[in-house]
Design a protein around this motif. Structure first.
Motif, PDB file in Angstrom:
ATOM      1  N   LEU A 148     -25.469 -42.831  10.534  1.00 33.63           N
ATOM      2  CA  LEU A 148     -25.253 -44.455  10.269  1.00 33.63           C
ATOM      3  C   LEU A 148     -23.654 -44.668  10.098  1.00 33.63           C
ATOM      4  CD1 LEU A 148     -26.392 -47.310   9.184  1.00 33.63           C
ATOM      5  CD2 LEU A 148     -26.822 -46.532   6.754  1.00 33.63           C
ATOM      6  N   PRO A 149     -22.711 -43.797   9.688  1.00 34.96           N
ATOM      7  CA  PRO A 149     -21.420 -44.380   9.530  1.00 34.96           C
ATOM      8  C   PRO A 149     -20.806 -44.391  10.954  1.00 34.96           C
ATOM      9  CG  PRO A 149     -21.870 -41.984   8.023  1.00 34.96           C
ATOM     10  CD  PRO A 149     -23.151 -42.234   8.943  1.00 34.96           C
ATOM     11  N   GLU A 150     -21.305 -43.383  11.925  1.00 40.60           N
ATOM     12  CA  GLU A 150     -20.846 -43.519  13.244  1.00 40.60           C
ATOM     13  C   GLU A 150     -21.366 -44.736  14.077  1.00 40.60           C
ATOM     14  OE1 GLU A 150     -22.040 -39.861  14.807  1.00 40.60           O
ATOM     15  OE2 GLU A 150     -20.795 -38.709  13.210  1.00 40.60           O
ATOM     16  N   VAL A 151     -22.491 -45.231  13.950  1.00 39.48           N
ATOM     17  CA  VAL A 151     -22.962 -46.363  14.952  1.00 39.48           C
ATOM     18  C   VAL A 151     -23.338 -47.752  14.099  1.00 39.48           C
ATOM     19  CG1 VAL A 151     -24.102 -44.428  16.079  1.00 39.48           C
ATOM     20  CG2 VAL A 151     -25.469 -45.804  14.307  1.00 39.48           C
ATOM     21  N   GLY A 177     -31.131 -52.618  -2.957  1.00 38.10           N
ATOM     22  CA  GLY A 177     -30.629 -51.540  -2.681  1.00 38.10           C
ATOM     23  C   GLY A 177     -31.511 -50.674  -2.073  1.00 38.10           C
ATOM     24  N   LEU A 178     -31.157 -49.275  -1.798  1.00 35.61           N
ATOM     25  CA  LEU A 178     -32.271 -48.205  -1.186  1.00 35.61           C
ATOM     26  C   LEU A 178     -33.161 -47.948  -2.198  1.00 35.61           C
ATOM     27  CD1 LEU A 178     -29.429 -45.925   0.515  1.00 35.61           C
ATOM     28  CD2 LEU A 178     -31.311 -47.310   1.628  1.00 35.61           C
ATOM     29  N   PRO A 179     -34.474 -47.913  -1.781  1.00 35.66           N
ATOM     30  CA  PRO A 179     -35.639 -47.583  -2.574  1.00 35.66           C
ATOM     31  C   PRO A 179     -35.484 -46.141  -3.092  1.00 35.66           C
ATOM     32  CG  PRO A 179     -36.515 -48.543  -0.697  1.00 35.66           C
ATOM     33  CD  PRO A 179     -35.129 -48.112  -0.190  1.00 35.66           C
ATOM     34  N   THR A 180     -35.808 -45.897  -4.449  1.00 32.93           N
ATOM     35  CA  THR A 180     -35.396 -44.540  -4.844  1.00 32.93           C
ATOM     36  C   THR A 180     -36.234 -43.486  -4.162  1.00 32.93           C
ATOM     37  OG1 THR A 180     -35.271 -45.797  -7.040  1.00 32.93           O
ATOM     38  CG2 THR A 180     -35.632 -43.292  -7.056  1.00 32.93           C
ATOM     39  N   ASN A 181     -35.548 -42.464  -4.132  1.00 32.04           N
ATOM     40  CA  ASN A 181     -36.198 -41.054  -3.505  1.00 32.04           C
ATOM     41  C   ASN A 181     -36.907 -41.576  -2.028  1.00 32.04           C
ATOM     42  OD1 ASN A 181     -35.514 -39.583  -5.583  1.00 32.04           O
ATOM     43  ND2 ASN A 181     -37.410 -40.390  -6.717  1.00 32.04           N
ATOM     44  N   ALA A 182     -36.335 -42.559  -1.355  1.00 32.54           N
ATOM     45  CA  ALA A 182     -36.986 -42.906   0.021  1.00 32.54           C
ATOM     46  C   ALA A 182     -36.500 -41.600   0.957  1.00 32.54           C
ATOM     47  CB  ALA A 182     -36.478 -44.281   0.312  1.00 32.54           C
ATOM     48  N   GLU A 183     -37.612 -41.483   1.764  1.00 31.47           N
ATOM     49  CA  GLU A 183     -37.216 -40.474   2.845  1.00 31.47           C
ATOM     50  C   GLU A 183     -36.919 -41.247   4.071  1.00 31.47           C
ATOM     51  OE1 GLU A 183     -40.141 -37.562   3.305  1.00 31.47           O
ATOM     52  OE2 GLU A 183     -40.048 -36.951   1.295  1.00 31.47           O
ATOM     53  N   THR A 184     -38.003 -42.012   4.373  1.00 33.06           N
ATOM     54  CA  THR A 184     -37.948 -42.762   5.771  1.00 33.06           C
ATOM     55  C   THR A 184     -38.067 -44.528   5.350  1.00 33.06           C
ATOM     56  OG1 THR A 184     -39.106 -40.947   7.076  1.00 33.06           O
ATOM     57  CG2 THR A 184     -39.161 -43.091   7.952  1.00 33.06           C
ATOM     58  N   ASP A 193     -23.511 -52.155   4.832  1.00 28.78           N
ATOM     59  CA  ASP A 193     -23.257 -52.470   3.415  1.00 28.78           C
ATOM     60  C   ASP A 193     -23.781 -51.226   2.428  1.00 28.78           C
ATOM     61  OD1 ASP A 193     -21.830 -54.593   4.287  1.00 28.78           O
ATOM     62  OD2 ASP A 193     -23.744 -56.012   3.715  1.00 28.78           O
ATOM     63  N   LEU A 194     -24.545 -50.218   2.951  1.00 24.91           N
ATOM     64  CA  LEU A 194     -25.092 -49.184   2.167  1.00 24.91           C
ATOM     65  C   LEU A 194     -24.267 -48.022   2.146  1.00 24.91           C
ATOM     66  CD1 LEU A 194     -28.588 -48.948   3.992  1.00 24.91           C
ATOM     67  CD2 LEU A 194     -28.046 -50.296   1.557  1.00 24.91           C
ATOM     68  N   ALA A 195     -24.489 -47.203   1.163  1.00 25.32           N
ATOM     69  CA  ALA A 195     -23.425 -46.032   1.141  1.00 25.32           C
ATOM     70  C   ALA A 195     -24.217 -45.146   2.343  1.00 25.32           C
ATOM     71  CB  ALA A 195     -23.823 -45.216  -0.257  1.00 25.32           C
ATOM     72  N   PRO A 196     -23.452 -44.978   3.404  1.00 25.75           N
ATOM     73  CA  PRO A 196     -23.794 -44.608   4.723  1.00 25.75           C
ATOM     74  C   PRO A 196     -24.405 -43.270   4.777  1.00 25.75           C
ATOM     75  CG  PRO A 196     -21.685 -45.093   5.179  1.00 25.75           C
ATOM     76  CD  PRO A 196     -21.916 -45.424   3.703  1.00 25.75           C
ATOM     77  N   GLU A 197     -23.554 -42.255   3.982  1.00 29.54           N
ATOM     78  CA  GLU A 197     -23.684 -40.737   4.129  1.00 29.54           C
ATOM     79  C   GLU A 197     -24.971 -40.362   4.030  1.00 29.54           C
ATOM     80  OE1 GLU A 197     -21.206 -38.921   5.496  1.00 29.54           O
ATOM     81  OE2 GLU A 197     -19.697 -40.667   5.445  1.00 29.54           O
ATOM     82  N   GLY A 198     -25.373 -39.471   4.786  1.00 32.23           N
ATOM     83  CA  GLY A 198     -26.604 -38.781   4.615  1.00 32.23           C
ATOM     84  C   GLY A 198     -27.781 -39.646   5.367  1.00 32.23           C
ATOM     85  N   TRP A 199     -27.507 -40.625   6.081  1.00 29.29           N
ATOM     86  CA  TRP A 199     -28.407 -41.171   6.488  1.00 29.29           C
ATOM     87  C   TRP A 199     -28.396 -41.336   8.181  1.00 29.29           C
ATOM     88  CZ3 TRP A 199     -32.767 -43.009   4.101  1.00 29.29           C
ATOM     89  CH2 TRP A 199     -32.682 -43.015   2.795  1.00 29.29           C
ATOM     90  N   TYR A 200     -29.551 -41.450   8.744  1.00 34.85           N
ATOM     91  CA  TYR A 200     -29.682 -41.570  10.450  1.00 34.85           C
ATOM     92  C   TYR A 200     -30.328 -42.938  10.740  1.00 34.85           C
ATOM     93  CZ  TYR A 200     -29.714 -39.560  15.208  1.00 34.85           C
ATOM     94  OH  TYR A 200     -29.246 -39.288  16.247  1.00 34.85           O
ATOM     95  N   ILE A 201     -30.046 -43.574  11.601  1.00 35.59           N
ATOM     96  CA  ILE A 201     -30.379 -44.839  11.998  1.00 35.59           C
ATOM     97  C   ILE A 201     -31.141 -44.926  13.378  1.00 35.59           C
ATOM     98  CG2 ILE A 201     -28.496 -45.840  12.581  1.00 35.59           C
ATOM     99  CD1 ILE A 201     -29.560 -48.466  11.557  1.00 35.59           C
TER     100      ILE A 201
END
Length: 255
Positions: free
Chosen positions: A214-217, A168-175, A188-196
């Motif tokens: 992320l949810p949009e693209v 899963g996503l690394p804990t407290n990851a920023e980038t 497959d990630l929880a997309p809210e709050g992430w930009y890709i």
């Protein structure tokens, strides 16, 4: 083979090779070039074009790249694959009179998510290894999108699609920089709050880029990737995820 030079060549553009890399290819006595099957012939052609543009007069020897055994567990599969690549290097040179350094053109940089150095350790007798760094996929990706990699005083995590799927996503990851994600784990990630920021064939004429919340693209990137792989027979891509606080604005605007 007394001297083995591993020359980073960037991500597909002949302009990505450094002056040190150009000089190394000119000074090499022989260059090993892999073939990866008919559908990936253009990878060998890119290497040939780079060699030609450097003006190198080195002898070129080809070897066939082995295929990984998908039936084996991952770690064992990779180990056997590396063993076989090393064996094929030595077999390709067995009947060749080499007087001088042997060079290998390494996609990206030999130090970052590349196993050429680990394969070289398997050679017997062990050659003297010289590394000439190249442009990494991460550098090519940030340059293509014209963004800084890190936030101000922020940490950067580099991982793989496999680790992202299992851990899963690394804990407290920023980038987060994600390499080698053939299964598009980002969808497959929880997309809210992430930009890709995503890119494939970076630096080449075939370069493809996409970015956004992320949810949009996510679905668009999956389609772009599948279509490009069908057309070219192969794909090399990577992406960066950044956590976004508040509205899903472009985080690059903050730095």
């Amino acid at each position: 083979m007394d001297d083995l030079w591993l020359v980073g060549i960037g991500t597909g553009s002949p302009s990505h090779i450094t002056l040190a890399g150009v000089n190394a290819l000119r000074d090499a006595a022989l260059i090993l070039v892999p073939r990866k099957g008919a559908e990936k012939d253009d990878l060998a052609e890119i290497r040939h074009r780079i060699i030609a543009e450097t003006g190198s007069k080195a002898r070129i020897v080809h070897f066939e790249y082995p295929v990984r055994d998908a039936e084996l567990p991952y770690q064992e599969r990779v180990k056997h694959w590396h063993d076989e690549i090393a064996r094929r290097w030595q077999a390709a040179l067995a009947d060749v009179d080499v007087t001088g350094p042997v060079a290998l053109l390494v996609w990206g940089d030999p130090s970052l998510y590349d196993s050429t150095l680990r394969i070289a350790e398997r050679l017997d007798p062990a050659p003297r290894v010289r590394v000439i760094p190249g442009i990494t996929a991460i550098q090519a990706l940030t340059a293509a999108h014209a963004i800084p990699l890190n936030s101000v005083n922020g940490a950067v995590t580099i991982t793989t699609g496999l680790r992202l799927r299992t851990d899963g996503l690394p804990t407290n990851a920023e980038t987060i920089v994600v390499m080698l994600d053939g299964l598009c784990t980002f969808r497959d990630l929880a997309p809210e709050g992430w930009y890709i920021w995503w890119g494939a064939y970076l630096g080449s004429d075939q370069q493809i880029l996409a970015k956004g919340a992320l949810p949009e693209v996510a679905d668009r990137i999956v389609r772009l990737r599948a279509d490009a792989r069908r057309r070219h027979g192969w794909i090399m891509d990577s992406y960066i995820l950044k956590r976004v606080e508040g509205s899903l604005r472009n985080p690059a605007q903050d730095h």
